[in-house]
Design an enzyme around this catalytic site. Structure first.
Site, mmCIF file in Angstrom:
data_model
loop_
_atom_site.group_PDB
_atom_site.id
_atom_site.type_symbol
_atom_site.label_atom_id
_atom_site.label_comp_id
_atom_site.label_asym_id
_atom_site.label_seq_id
_atom_site.Cartn_x
_atom_site.Cartn_y
_atom_site.Cartn_z
ATOM 1 N N THR A 96 1.671 -7.018 23.363
ATOM 2 C CA THR A 96 0.683 -5.934 23.348
ATOM 3 C C THR A 96 -0.572 -6.357 22.586
ATOM 4 O O THR A 96 -1.023 -5.683 21.657
ATOM 5 C CB THR A 96 1.283 -4.659 22.734
ATOM 6 N N HIS A 132 7.213 -10.619 15.364
ATOM 7 C CA HIS A 132 7.492 -9.191 15.521
ATOM 8 C C HIS A 132 8.874 -9.032 16.158
ATOM 9 O O HIS A 132 9.170 -9.658 17.178
ATOM 10 C CB HIS A 132 6.428 -8.549 16.407
ATOM 11 N N ASP A 181 4.472 -4.156 4.199
ATOM 12 C CA ASP A 181 4.485 -2.699 4.339
ATOM 13 C C ASP A 181 5.457 -2.119 3.324
ATOM 14 O O ASP A 181 6.489 -2.730 3.005
ATOM 15 C CB ASP A 181 4.928 -2.296 5.743
ATOM 16 N N VAL A 182 5.182 -0.903 2.850
ATOM 17 C CA VAL A 182 5.991 -0.298 1.802
ATOM 18 C C VAL A 182 7.199 0.457 2.338
ATOM 19 O O VAL A 182 8.185 0.651 1.612
ATOM 20 C CB VAL A 182 5.125 0.640 0.931
ATOM 21 N N ASP A 183 7.161 0.893 3.593
ATOM 22 C CA ASP A 183 8.263 1.707 4.124
ATOM 23 C C ASP A 183 9.411 0.830 4.620
ATOM 24 O O ASP A 183 9.946 1.006 5.710
ATOM 25 C CB ASP A 183 7.770 2.631 5.238
ATOM 26 N N TYR A 231 3.238 7.892 1.560
ATOM 27 C CA TYR A 231 3.961 6.626 1.546
ATOM 28 C C TYR A 231 4.401 6.219 0.146
ATOM 29 O O TYR A 231 5.213 5.302 -0.009
ATOM 30 C CB TYR A 231 3.108 5.525 2.178
ATOM 31 N N GLU A 288 -3.244 -5.082 13.143
ATOM 32 C CA GLU A 288 -2.275 -6.021 13.706
ATOM 33 C C GLU A 288 -2.862 -6.781 14.898
ATOM 34 O O GLU A 288 -2.595 -7.974 15.088
ATOM 35 C CB GLU A 288 -1.010 -5.288 14.122
ATOM 36 N N PHE A 320 0.843 -1.190 0.000
ATOM 37 C CA PHE A 320 0.000 0.000 0.000
ATOM 38 C C PHE A 320 0.884 1.247 0.000
ATOM 39 O O PHE A 320 1.685 1.443 0.922
ATOM 40 C CB PHE A 320 -0.928 0.000 1.212
ATOM 41 N N ILE A 339 -0.055 4.808 -0.127
ATOM 42 C CA ILE A 339 -1.125 5.804 -0.061
ATOM 43 C C ILE A 339 -0.601 7.069 0.609
ATOM 44 O O ILE A 339 0.203 7.006 1.541
ATOM 45 C CB ILE A 339 -2.335 5.230 0.691
#
Length: 335
Positions: free
Chosen positions: A226, A214, A192-194, A107, A284, A102, A104
Protein backbone atom coordinates in the site's frame (compact mmCIF):
# COMPACT_ATOMS: atom_id res chain seq x y z
CA UNK A 1 59.83 29.31 -29.40
CA UNK A 2 59.62 25.70 -28.32
CA UNK A 3 61.50 26.37 -25.09
CA UNK A 4 59.07 29.10 -24.08
CA UNK A 5 56.18 26.74 -24.87
CA UNK A 6 57.74 24.07 -22.64
CA UNK A 7 58.25 26.62 -19.88
CA UNK A 8 54.63 27.79 -20.18
CA UNK A 9 53.36 24.20 -20.14
CA UNK A 10 55.45 23.42 -17.04
CA UNK A 11 54.05 26.48 -15.25
CA UNK A 12 50.47 25.51 -16.18
CA UNK A 13 51.08 21.90 -15.14
CA UNK A 14 52.52 23.07 -11.83
CA UNK A 15 49.55 25.38 -11.26
CA UNK A 16 47.16 22.54 -12.16
CA UNK A 17 48.88 20.22 -9.69
CA UNK A 18 48.77 22.91 -7.01
CA UNK A 19 45.06 23.45 -7.68
CA UNK A 20 44.41 19.70 -7.61
CA UNK A 21 46.33 19.44 -4.34
CA UNK A 22 44.28 22.24 -2.77
CA UNK A 23 40.99 20.67 -3.92
CA UNK A 24 42.07 17.26 -2.63
CA UNK A 25 43.08 18.70 0.73
CA UNK A 26 39.76 20.54 0.93
CA UNK A 27 37.83 17.33 0.15
CA UNK A 28 39.81 15.39 2.75
CA UNK A 29 39.17 18.11 5.32
CA UNK A 30 35.44 18.15 4.53
CA UNK A 31 35.34 14.35 4.74
CA UNK A 32 37.16 14.45 8.09
CA UNK A 33 34.84 17.16 9.43
CA UNK A 34 31.80 15.25 8.16
CA UNK A 35 33.07 12.05 9.75
CA UNK A 36 33.72 13.76 13.06
CA UNK A 37 30.32 15.44 12.92
CA UNK A 38 28.31 12.36 11.94
CA UNK A 39 30.08 9.63 13.90
CA UNK A 40 30.76 9.13 17.56
CA UNK A 41 34.08 7.51 18.38
CA UNK A 42 32.39 4.54 20.02
CA UNK A 43 30.26 3.79 16.96
CA UNK A 44 32.63 4.58 14.09
CA UNK A 45 35.74 2.68 15.08
CA UNK A 46 35.98 -1.10 14.84
CA UNK A 47 34.98 -2.29 18.32
CA UNK A 48 37.35 -4.37 20.41
CA UNK A 49 35.79 -7.55 21.74
CA UNK A 50 36.98 -9.20 24.96
CA UNK A 51 37.72 -12.92 25.11
CA UNK A 52 34.48 -14.85 24.65
CA UNK A 53 33.65 -18.53 24.41
CA UNK A 54 30.93 -19.35 21.87
CA UNK A 55 30.14 -22.01 19.26
CA UNK A 56 31.92 -21.67 15.94
CA UNK A 57 29.76 -20.70 12.96
CA UNK A 58 29.57 -23.47 10.35
CA UNK A 59 30.14 -22.08 6.90
CA UNK A 60 28.25 -24.89 5.15
CA UNK A 61 25.43 -25.07 7.70
CA UNK A 62 23.44 -21.80 7.68
CA UNK A 63 21.46 -21.12 10.82
CA UNK A 64 18.26 -20.36 8.87
CA UNK A 65 17.24 -21.78 5.50
CA UNK A 66 13.49 -21.15 5.84
CA UNK A 67 13.66 -17.35 5.49
CA UNK A 68 15.57 -14.68 3.60
CA UNK A 69 18.44 -13.51 5.80
CA UNK A 70 20.13 -11.03 3.42
CA UNK A 71 18.77 -8.31 1.15
CA UNK A 72 20.08 -7.83 -2.43
CA UNK A 73 22.18 -4.91 -1.13
CA UNK A 74 23.79 -7.12 1.57
CA UNK A 75 21.86 -5.83 4.55
CA UNK A 76 21.15 -8.58 7.10
CA UNK A 77 17.53 -9.41 7.93
CA UNK A 78 17.35 -10.10 11.65
CA UNK A 79 15.61 -13.32 12.70
CA UNK A 80 15.98 -15.50 15.76
CA UNK A 81 18.93 -17.82 15.26
CA UNK A 82 20.89 -15.49 13.01
CA UNK A 83 22.91 -13.67 15.70
CA UNK A 84 24.80 -14.23 18.94
CA UNK A 85 23.75 -11.77 21.63
CA UNK A 86 26.93 -12.21 23.67
CA UNK A 87 29.19 -11.18 20.79
CA UNK A 88 26.98 -8.23 19.90
CA UNK A 89 26.69 -7.01 23.50
CA UNK A 90 30.49 -6.99 23.70
CA UNK A 91 30.74 -5.00 20.47
CA UNK A 92 28.17 -2.42 21.54
CA UNK A 93 29.28 -1.91 25.13
CA UNK A 94 29.62 1.67 26.37
CA UNK A 95 26.88 3.03 24.11
CA UNK A 96 23.67 4.82 25.02
CA UNK A 97 20.49 4.13 23.11
CA UNK A 98 17.68 6.68 22.84
CA UNK A 99 14.14 5.36 22.52
CA UNK A 100 11.53 7.85 21.27
CA UNK A 101 7.85 7.27 21.97
CA UNK A 102 4.81 9.51 21.61
CA UNK A 103 2.17 9.45 24.37
CA UNK A 104 -0.20 12.19 23.25
CA UNK A 105 -3.86 12.56 24.23
CA UNK A 106 -5.34 9.22 25.36
CA UNK A 107 -2.29 7.30 24.19
CA UNK A 108 -0.69 8.13 27.54
CA UNK A 109 -2.64 5.19 29.00
CA UNK A 110 -0.29 2.78 27.18
CA UNK A 111 2.87 4.30 28.60
CA UNK A 112 3.09 2.34 31.88
CA UNK A 113 2.95 -1.10 30.25
CA UNK A 114 5.28 0.07 27.49
CA UNK A 115 7.97 1.21 29.94
CA UNK A 116 7.57 -1.74 32.30
CA UNK A 117 8.02 -4.28 29.51
CA UNK A 118 10.87 -2.26 27.99
CA UNK A 119 12.73 -2.53 31.29
CA UNK A 120 12.41 -6.33 31.08
CA UNK A 121 13.29 -6.82 27.42
CA UNK A 122 14.73 -3.71 25.70
CA UNK A 123 18.52 -3.27 25.54
CA UNK A 124 18.98 -5.04 28.87
CA UNK A 125 22.43 -4.28 30.29
CA UNK A 126 22.86 -1.12 28.22
CA UNK A 127 22.26 2.55 28.93
CA UNK A 128 18.91 3.83 27.67
CA UNK A 129 17.24 7.23 27.54
CA UNK A 130 13.48 6.91 27.15
CA UNK A 131 12.40 10.11 25.38
CA UNK A 132 8.68 10.45 26.06
CA UNK A 133 6.97 13.05 23.86
CA UNK A 134 3.71 14.00 25.54
CA UNK A 135 1.19 16.77 26.06
CA UNK A 136 0.53 15.46 29.60
CA UNK A 137 3.83 15.47 31.55
CA UNK A 138 2.04 15.01 34.88
CA UNK A 139 0.60 11.69 33.70
CA UNK A 140 3.93 10.07 32.83
CA UNK A 141 4.17 7.11 35.25
CA UNK A 142 7.07 6.60 37.63
CA UNK A 143 8.51 3.10 37.25
CA UNK A 144 11.66 1.45 38.65
CA UNK A 145 14.55 1.67 36.18
CA UNK A 146 17.74 -0.28 35.76
CA UNK A 147 21.03 1.51 36.46
CA UNK A 148 22.08 3.82 33.63
CA UNK A 149 18.54 4.31 32.32
CA UNK A 150 16.27 7.34 32.60
CA UNK A 151 12.93 8.70 31.42
CA UNK A 152 13.22 12.11 29.76
CA UNK A 153 9.86 13.88 29.38
CA UNK A 154 9.60 16.19 26.37
CA UNK A 155 6.46 18.31 26.43
CA UNK A 156 4.95 18.89 22.99
CA UNK A 157 1.63 20.13 21.67
CA UNK A 158 -1.16 17.88 20.48
CA UNK A 159 -3.17 18.09 17.28
CA UNK A 160 -6.86 17.67 16.59
CA UNK A 161 -6.48 14.79 14.13
CA UNK A 162 -4.51 11.63 14.92
CA UNK A 163 -3.13 11.79 11.38
CA UNK A 164 -1.52 15.15 12.16
CA UNK A 165 -0.02 13.77 15.38
CA UNK A 166 1.42 10.86 13.41
CA UNK A 167 2.86 13.07 10.67
CA UNK A 168 4.36 15.64 13.05
CA UNK A 169 6.36 12.92 14.80
CA UNK A 170 8.96 13.24 12.05
CA UNK A 171 9.27 16.97 12.64
CA UNK A 172 9.61 16.57 16.40
CA UNK A 173 12.20 13.81 16.18
CA UNK A 174 14.29 15.78 13.68
CA UNK A 175 14.12 18.95 15.80
CA UNK A 176 15.14 17.21 19.02
CA UNK A 177 17.84 15.21 17.21
CA UNK A 178 19.50 18.48 16.32
CA UNK A 179 18.84 20.14 19.69
CA UNK A 180 19.92 17.36 22.06
CA UNK A 181 19.91 13.74 20.83
CA UNK A 182 23.19 14.22 18.89
CA UNK A 183 24.89 15.08 22.19
CA UNK A 184 23.19 12.54 24.42
CA UNK A 185 22.89 9.18 22.64
CA UNK A 186 24.56 7.13 19.93
CA UNK A 187 21.49 5.48 18.38
CA UNK A 188 17.78 6.24 18.20
CA UNK A 189 14.99 3.66 18.15
CA UNK A 190 11.61 5.17 17.21
CA UNK A 191 8.56 3.19 18.35
CA UNK A 192 4.78 3.34 18.77
CA UNK A 193 3.53 3.43 22.36
CA UNK A 194 0.44 1.21 21.99
CA UNK A 195 2.65 -1.89 22.06
CA UNK A 196 4.50 -4.00 24.58
CA UNK A 197 7.79 -5.88 24.61
CA UNK A 198 7.35 -9.61 25.04
CA UNK A 199 10.87 -10.92 24.32
CA UNK A 200 14.46 -9.81 23.88
CA UNK A 201 15.08 -6.70 21.75
CA UNK A 202 18.75 -5.83 21.96
CA UNK A 203 21.73 -4.41 20.14
CA UNK A 204 21.25 -6.84 17.25
CA UNK A 205 18.87 -4.23 15.78
CA UNK A 206 21.41 -1.39 15.84
CA UNK A 207 22.85 -0.12 12.57
CA UNK A 208 23.37 3.23 10.82
CA UNK A 209 19.82 2.89 9.45
CA UNK A 210 17.25 0.15 9.99
CA UNK A 211 13.62 -0.50 9.15
CA UNK A 212 11.14 -3.22 10.13
CA UNK A 213 9.10 -5.43 7.84
CA UNK A 214 5.39 -4.68 8.20
CA UNK A 215 3.70 -7.85 9.53
CA UNK A 216 0.81 -7.47 7.11
CA UNK A 217 2.98 -7.44 3.98
CA UNK A 218 6.09 -9.54 4.59
CA UNK A 219 4.70 -12.33 2.39
CA UNK A 220 3.45 -10.03 -0.37
CA UNK A 221 4.91 -8.83 -3.63
CA UNK A 222 5.40 -5.16 -4.44
CA UNK A 223 2.12 -4.95 -6.33
CA UNK A 224 0.22 -5.61 -3.09
CA UNK A 225 2.09 -3.00 -1.04
CA UNK A 226 0.00 0.00 0.00
CA UNK A 227 2.57 2.54 -1.16
CA UNK A 228 1.45 6.02 -2.15
CA UNK A 229 0.62 5.61 -5.86
CA UNK A 230 -0.30 9.19 -6.80
CA UNK A 231 2.57 10.89 -8.67
CA UNK A 232 1.61 14.27 -7.20
CA UNK A 233 2.72 13.14 -3.72
CA UNK A 234 6.34 13.29 -2.56
CA UNK A 235 5.77 9.76 -1.19
CA UNK A 236 4.97 8.35 -4.65
CA UNK A 237 6.44 4.95 -5.51
CA UNK A 238 5.78 3.48 -9.01
CA UNK A 239 4.25 0.01 -9.21
CA UNK A 240 7.40 -1.51 -10.68
CA UNK A 241 9.57 -0.36 -7.74
CA UNK A 242 9.86 -1.35 -4.11
CA UNK A 243 11.87 -3.75 -1.93
CA UNK A 244 9.73 -4.32 1.15
CA UNK A 245 6.90 -2.55 2.93
CA UNK A 246 8.31 -1.04 6.11
CA UNK A 247 6.27 -0.27 9.22
CA UNK A 248 6.19 3.26 10.60
CA UNK A 249 5.97 1.77 14.11
CA UNK A 250 9.61 0.65 14.39
CA UNK A 251 12.62 2.30 12.72
CA UNK A 252 15.87 3.91 13.74
CA UNK A 253 19.63 4.11 13.40
CA UNK A 254 22.47 6.41 14.33
CA UNK A 255 21.33 9.87 15.38
CA UNK A 256 22.69 11.62 12.24
CA UNK A 257 20.94 9.11 9.96
CA UNK A 258 17.64 9.33 11.86
CA UNK A 259 17.91 13.10 11.67
CA UNK A 260 18.34 12.93 7.88
CA UNK A 261 15.42 10.50 7.53
CA UNK A 262 12.99 12.44 9.72
CA UNK A 263 13.95 15.80 8.25
CA UNK A 264 13.50 14.50 4.69
CA UNK A 265 10.10 12.96 5.54
CA UNK A 266 8.96 16.15 7.28
CA UNK A 267 9.98 18.32 4.34
CA UNK A 268 8.22 15.95 1.93
CA UNK A 269 5.03 16.12 3.99
CA UNK A 270 5.18 19.91 4.03
CA UNK A 271 5.54 19.90 0.24
CA UNK A 272 2.52 17.60 -0.03
CA UNK A 273 0.53 19.88 2.26
CA UNK A 274 1.39 22.87 0.06
CA UNK A 275 0.05 20.90 -2.92
CA UNK A 276 -3.14 19.91 -1.13
CA UNK A 277 -2.37 16.19 -0.89
CA UNK A 278 -1.92 13.81 2.03
CA UNK A 279 -0.14 10.47 1.53
CA UNK A 280 -2.32 7.41 1.94
CA UNK A 281 -0.55 6.19 5.09
CA UNK A 282 0.84 9.56 6.19
CA UNK A 283 4.35 9.39 7.69
CA UNK A 284 4.60 5.65 6.97
CA UNK A 285 4.20 6.33 3.25
CA UNK A 286 7.03 8.86 3.35
CA UNK A 287 9.18 6.48 5.39
CA UNK A 288 8.77 3.81 2.71
CA UNK A 289 9.72 6.26 -0.02
CA UNK A 290 12.84 7.29 1.91
CA UNK A 291 13.97 3.71 2.65
CA UNK A 292 13.48 2.73 -0.99
CA UNK A 293 16.06 5.27 -2.14
CA UNK A 294 18.22 5.24 1.02
CA UNK A 295 18.64 1.51 1.62
CA UNK A 296 18.65 0.50 5.31
CA UNK A 297 21.78 -1.24 6.56
CA UNK A 298 19.68 -3.71 8.58
CA UNK A 299 16.12 -4.96 8.21
CA UNK A 300 14.17 -6.35 11.16
CA UNK A 301 11.91 -9.34 10.60
CA UNK A 302 8.24 -9.40 11.72
CA UNK A 303 9.45 -10.87 15.02
CA UNK A 304 9.99 -7.23 15.97
CA UNK A 305 6.44 -6.10 15.17
CA UNK A 306 3.37 -8.30 15.39
CA UNK A 307 -0.35 -8.15 16.15
CA UNK A 308 -1.65 -11.43 17.57
CA UNK A 309 -5.27 -10.40 17.30
CA UNK A 310 -5.13 -9.61 13.60
CA UNK A 311 -2.57 -12.12 12.32
CA UNK A 312 -2.08 -15.85 12.71
CA UNK A 313 1.44 -16.62 13.84
CA UNK A 314 3.35 -18.71 11.25
CA UNK A 315 5.94 -21.36 12.28
CA UNK A 316 8.81 -19.25 10.91
CA UNK A 317 8.25 -16.73 13.72
CA UNK A 318 10.09 -18.40 16.57
CA UNK A 319 9.73 -15.34 18.80
CA UNK A 320 7.37 -12.41 19.10
CA UNK A 321 9.44 -9.57 20.50
CA UNK A 322 7.23 -6.48 20.23
CA UNK A 323 3.48 -6.92 19.98
CA UNK A 324 0.37 -4.78 19.74
CA UNK A 325 -1.77 -4.17 22.80
CA UNK A 326 -5.53 -4.83 22.30
CA UNK A 327 -7.42 -1.55 21.92
CA UNK A 328 -10.31 0.27 20.30
CA UNK A 329 -8.57 2.38 17.66
CA UNK A 330 -11.54 4.67 17.05
CA UNK A 331 -11.98 5.47 20.73
CA UNK A 332 -8.28 6.13 21.33
CA UNK A 333 -7.56 8.12 18.18
CA UNK A 334 -10.53 10.45 18.27
CA UNK A 335 -10.17 11.74 21.83
Amino acid sequence: NVFSLISTWQREESQSQDTHSVVLQRMQLEKKESSERDCHLDTCRIPEVPRLVYPKAQLLKPTRVDVLVMTPWFAPIIWDGTFDSAILDAQFRNITVGLTVFAIKKYVVFLKLFLETAEKHFMVGHKVNYYVFTDQPANVPQIPLQEGRQVVVLEVRNYKRWQDISMHRMEMISNFSQQRFLREVHYLVCLDVDMKFSDHVGVEILAPLFGTLHPGFYRGDRQSFTYERRPLSQAYIPRDEGDFYYAGSFFGGSVPEVYRLTMACHQAMMADQANGIEAVWHDESHLNRYLLYHKPSKVLSPEYLWDERMLRRPPLLRKLRYVAVPKNHAEIRNR
